[in-house]
Scaffold this active site. Structure first.
Site, PDB file in Angstrom:
ATOM      1  N   LYS A 250       0.825  -1.214   0.000  1.00 52.20           N
ATOM      2  CA  LYS A 250       0.000   0.000   0.000  1.00 52.20           C
ATOM      3  C   LYS A 250       0.854   1.257   0.000  1.00 52.20           C
ATOM      4  CE  LYS A 250      -4.322  -1.519   2.081  1.00 52.20           C
ATOM      5  NZ  LYS A 250      -5.216  -1.413   3.214  1.00 52.20           N
TER       6      LYS A 250
ATOM      7  N   LYS B 162      -4.954 -10.213  -6.687  1.00 50.84           N
ATOM      8  CA  LYS B 162      -6.189 -10.545  -5.967  1.00 50.84           C
ATOM      9  C   LYS B 162      -7.301  -9.535  -6.282  1.00 50.84           C
ATOM     10  CE  LYS B 162      -5.535  -8.089  -1.742  1.00 50.84           C
ATOM     11  NZ  LYS B 162      -5.477  -7.849  -0.378  1.00 50.84           N
TER      12      LYS B 162
ATOM     13  N   LYS C 290     -10.932  -4.104  -3.286  1.00 54.34           N
ATOM     14  CA  LYS C 290     -11.921  -3.026  -3.263  1.00 54.34           C
ATOM     15  C   LYS C 290     -11.462  -1.836  -4.090  1.00 54.34           C
ATOM     16  CE  LYS C 290     -13.545  -3.983   1.433  1.00 54.34           C
ATOM     17  NZ  LYS C 290     -13.023  -3.953   2.796  1.00 54.34           N
TER      18      LYS C 290
HETATM   19  P1  TYM Z   1     -10.627  -6.237   4.419  1.00 51.02           P
HETATM   20  O1  TYM Z   1     -11.684  -5.276   4.791  1.00 51.02           O
HETATM   21  O2  TYM Z   1      -9.624  -5.825   3.369  1.00 51.02           O
HETATM   22  O3  TYM Z   1     -11.255  -7.583   3.941  1.00 51.02           O
HETATM   23  C1  TYM Z   1     -12.234  -8.263   4.714  1.00 51.02           C
HETATM   24  C2  TYM Z   1     -12.046  -9.761   4.587  1.00 51.02           C
HETATM   25  O4  TYM Z   1     -12.132 -10.159   3.213  1.00 51.02           O
HETATM   26  C3  TYM Z   1     -10.981 -10.938   2.885  1.00 51.02           C
HETATM   27  N1  TYM Z   1     -10.616 -10.691   1.480  1.00 51.02           N
HETATM   28  C4  TYM Z   1     -10.488 -11.665   0.567  1.00 51.02           C
HETATM   29  N2  TYM Z   1     -10.648 -12.990   0.656  1.00 51.02           N
HETATM   30  C5  TYM Z   1     -10.451 -13.717  -0.480  1.00 51.02           C
HETATM   31  N3  TYM Z   1     -10.117 -13.160  -1.665  1.00 51.02           N
HETATM   32  C6  TYM Z   1      -9.936 -11.823  -1.807  1.00 51.02           C
HETATM   33  N4  TYM Z   1      -9.629 -11.288  -2.979  1.00 51.02           N
HETATM   34  C7  TYM Z   1     -10.125 -11.011  -0.642  1.00 51.02           C
HETATM   35  N5  TYM Z   1     -10.053  -9.671  -0.396  1.00 51.02           N
HETATM   36  C8  TYM Z   1     -10.354  -9.503   0.896  1.00 51.02           C
HETATM   37  C9  TYM Z   1      -9.891 -10.464   3.829  1.00 51.02           C
HETATM   38  O5  TYM Z   1      -8.866 -11.430   3.972  1.00 51.02           O
HETATM   39  C10 TYM Z   1     -10.669 -10.240   5.104  1.00 51.02           C
HETATM   40  O6  TYM Z   1     -10.838 -11.444   5.816  1.00 51.02           O
HETATM   41  N6  TYM Z   1      -7.336  -5.855   8.175  1.00 51.02           N
HETATM   42  C11 TYM Z   1      -8.593  -6.448   7.745  1.00 51.02           C
HETATM   43  C12 TYM Z   1      -9.769  -6.098   8.648  1.00 51.02           C
HETATM   44  C13 TYM Z   1      -9.551  -6.353  10.102  1.00 51.02           C
HETATM   45  C14 TYM Z   1      -9.582  -7.618  10.741  1.00 51.02           C
HETATM   46  C15 TYM Z   1      -9.373  -7.352  12.122  1.00 51.02           C
HETATM   47  C16 TYM Z   1      -9.780  -8.921  10.287  1.00 51.02           C
HETATM   48  C17 TYM Z   1      -9.312  -5.422  11.062  1.00 51.02           C
HETATM   49  N7  TYM Z   1      -9.207  -6.009  12.266  1.00 51.02           N
HETATM   50  C18 TYM Z   1      -9.300  -8.388  13.054  1.00 51.02           C
HETATM   51  C19 TYM Z   1      -9.732  -9.963  11.233  1.00 51.02           C
HETATM   52  C20 TYM Z   1      -9.495  -9.681  12.583  1.00 51.02           C
HETATM   53  C21 TYM Z   1      -8.924  -5.961   6.353  1.00 51.02           C
HETATM   54  O7  TYM Z   1      -8.467  -4.928   5.929  1.00 51.02           O
HETATM   55  O8  TYM Z   1      -9.852  -6.724   5.726  1.00 51.02           O
END
Ligand code: TYM
Length: 340
Positions: free
Chosen positions: A120, A203, A206
């Site tokens: 990022k 991947k 968003k």
């Molecule tokens: P975030 O908001 O980017 O994504 C949310 C969840 O979706 C999964 N994900 C994917 N899984 C499969 N293929 C993809 N292309 C893909 N893109 C996203 C992510 O792995 C995630 O599970 N840092 C985290 C949010 C967070 C969090 C936490 C998660 C904050 N605190 C504590 C677990 C525990 C994030 O940015 O996810």
């Protein structure tokens, strides 16, 4: 669970950011499995991580809307605000407070190694917010403020959950306690890394440049069909066995998506479609995706007509979350030696 002392009861925590478009990767990598785990032998907490979202600029009105829309999406996908504790992060102040303690436990070198930070921030690290850099310490706090034992996430979050374990271990070691658990990342099944529809080596995300790269949870049937139809593939027909997907990232991605959506193994998908061309498979995949996504987006739209009710649900969830978090934070302060 085997590596946890008995004092930590099975508790799931996971979070998702209210930023950008909610897409099929989020659904298959996270939300769909949250729904399954909610029905298993766990206490489950699911969080709209709004404090994480503001590590990059968010327009305030958009952010408010995105928090509600994501909450609606989670409920529409099957997260029950009764069975699970569903809330937004900023309403439970213990997350940010424990994150500060963890900022003082985690080492700068650990943060420097985070691949998501490197991706990022790129060459522009000095222009990024301090929050984006410290983000994994807040994520560790999200998890550990509940003594969560299991964290279902997509593959891209694995390193952050491993860092959470490092932070817990260092805290326990430095203060000579056995207070924070060693959390297990739960990363299983075919949808853990859903790839970009235009480039099977990147991947689905968003923030990808083109909307054609991803399936949004709010896309209508026609858009979904068009995106799959135009998705990149090779000229070969589908293989009859999983081994035949090696070195065919785009083909593998579409088969994985089908398998995850239909809840059947890749071998079963290939037993049905092996030898067939994309002209047959893509429309079948689009139809399957629409059958899963359309009811969710319809329900989201219905819920968004009553934002007050969504806020109510979040407040109730936050009160339940706080009841777990407050004593854990109080004990942490005590361990650290802060006068209360
Ligand atoms: P975030 O908001 O980017 O994504 C949310 C969840 O979706 C999964 N994900 C994917 N899984 C499969 N293929 C993809 N292309 C893909 N893109 C996203 C992510 O792995 C995630 O599970 N840092 C985290 C949010 C967070 C969090 C936490 C998660 C904050 N605190 C504590 C677990 C525990 C994030 O940015 O996810």
């Amino acid at each position: 669970m085997a590596n946890q002392p008995a004092k930590f009861s099975p508790r799931v925590f996971s979070g998702i950011q209210p930023s950008g478009q909610l897409h099929l990767g989020n659904y298959l990598g996270a939300i769909k499995r949250w729904v399954t785990m909610q029905e298993e032998d766990f206490e489950t907490l699911f969080c709209v991580v709004d404090l994480h979202a503001i590590t990059v600029w968010q327009d305030p009105d958009h952010l408010t809307h995105a928090i509600r829309e994501l909450t609606a999406a989670l409920i529409a996908s099957g997260i029950s605000p009764e069975k699970s504790i569903l809330f937004n992060q900023s309403m439970v102040h213990e997350h940010a407070e424990l994150a500060w303690i963890f900022n003082c436990v985690a080492r700068v070198g650990w943060m420097d190694r985070m691949t998501q930070w490197k991706d990022k921030a790129g060459k522009n690290a000095e222009k990024q917010s301090l929050g984006l850099y410290a983000y994994p310490a807040l994520m560790a706090a999200d998890i550990l403020i509940y003594h969560a034992t299991h964290v279902p996430v997509g593959d891209d979050q694995k390193q952050h959950v491993e860092l959470t374990r490092d932070i817990a271990a260092k805290f326990n070691h430095d203060y000579k306690v056995d207070f924070f658990p060693m959390t297990t990342p739960v990363i299983e099944g075919p949808g853990m890394r859903v790839m970009n529809l235009r480039d099977g080596t990147r991947k689905m995300s968003k923030s990808g440049e083109s909307d054609m790269e991803r399936i949004n949870m709010t896309d209508d049937a026609e858009t979904i069909a068009r995106k799959f139809k135009r998705s990149r593939t090779d000229a070969e027909p589908l293989p009859s066995e999983a081994a035949g997907l090696k070195d065919r990232p785009e083909a593998k991605n579409l088969v994985d998506i089908y398998s995850a959506l239909a809840d059947v193994g890749v071998d079963q998908v290939l037993a049905e479609y092996g030898g067939q061309g994309w002209g047959t498979f893509k429309p079948a995949l689009a139809e399957l995706a629409v059958s899963k996504i359309a009811p969710i987006s319809d329900e989201m739209a219905r819920m968004m007509a009553d934002p007050g009710e969504i806020d109510n649900q979040l407040r109730k969830g936050a009160a339940r979350a706080s009841a777990i978090a407050a004593p854990i934070l109080a004990r942490t302060y005590e361990i650290v030696g802060l006068v209360r």
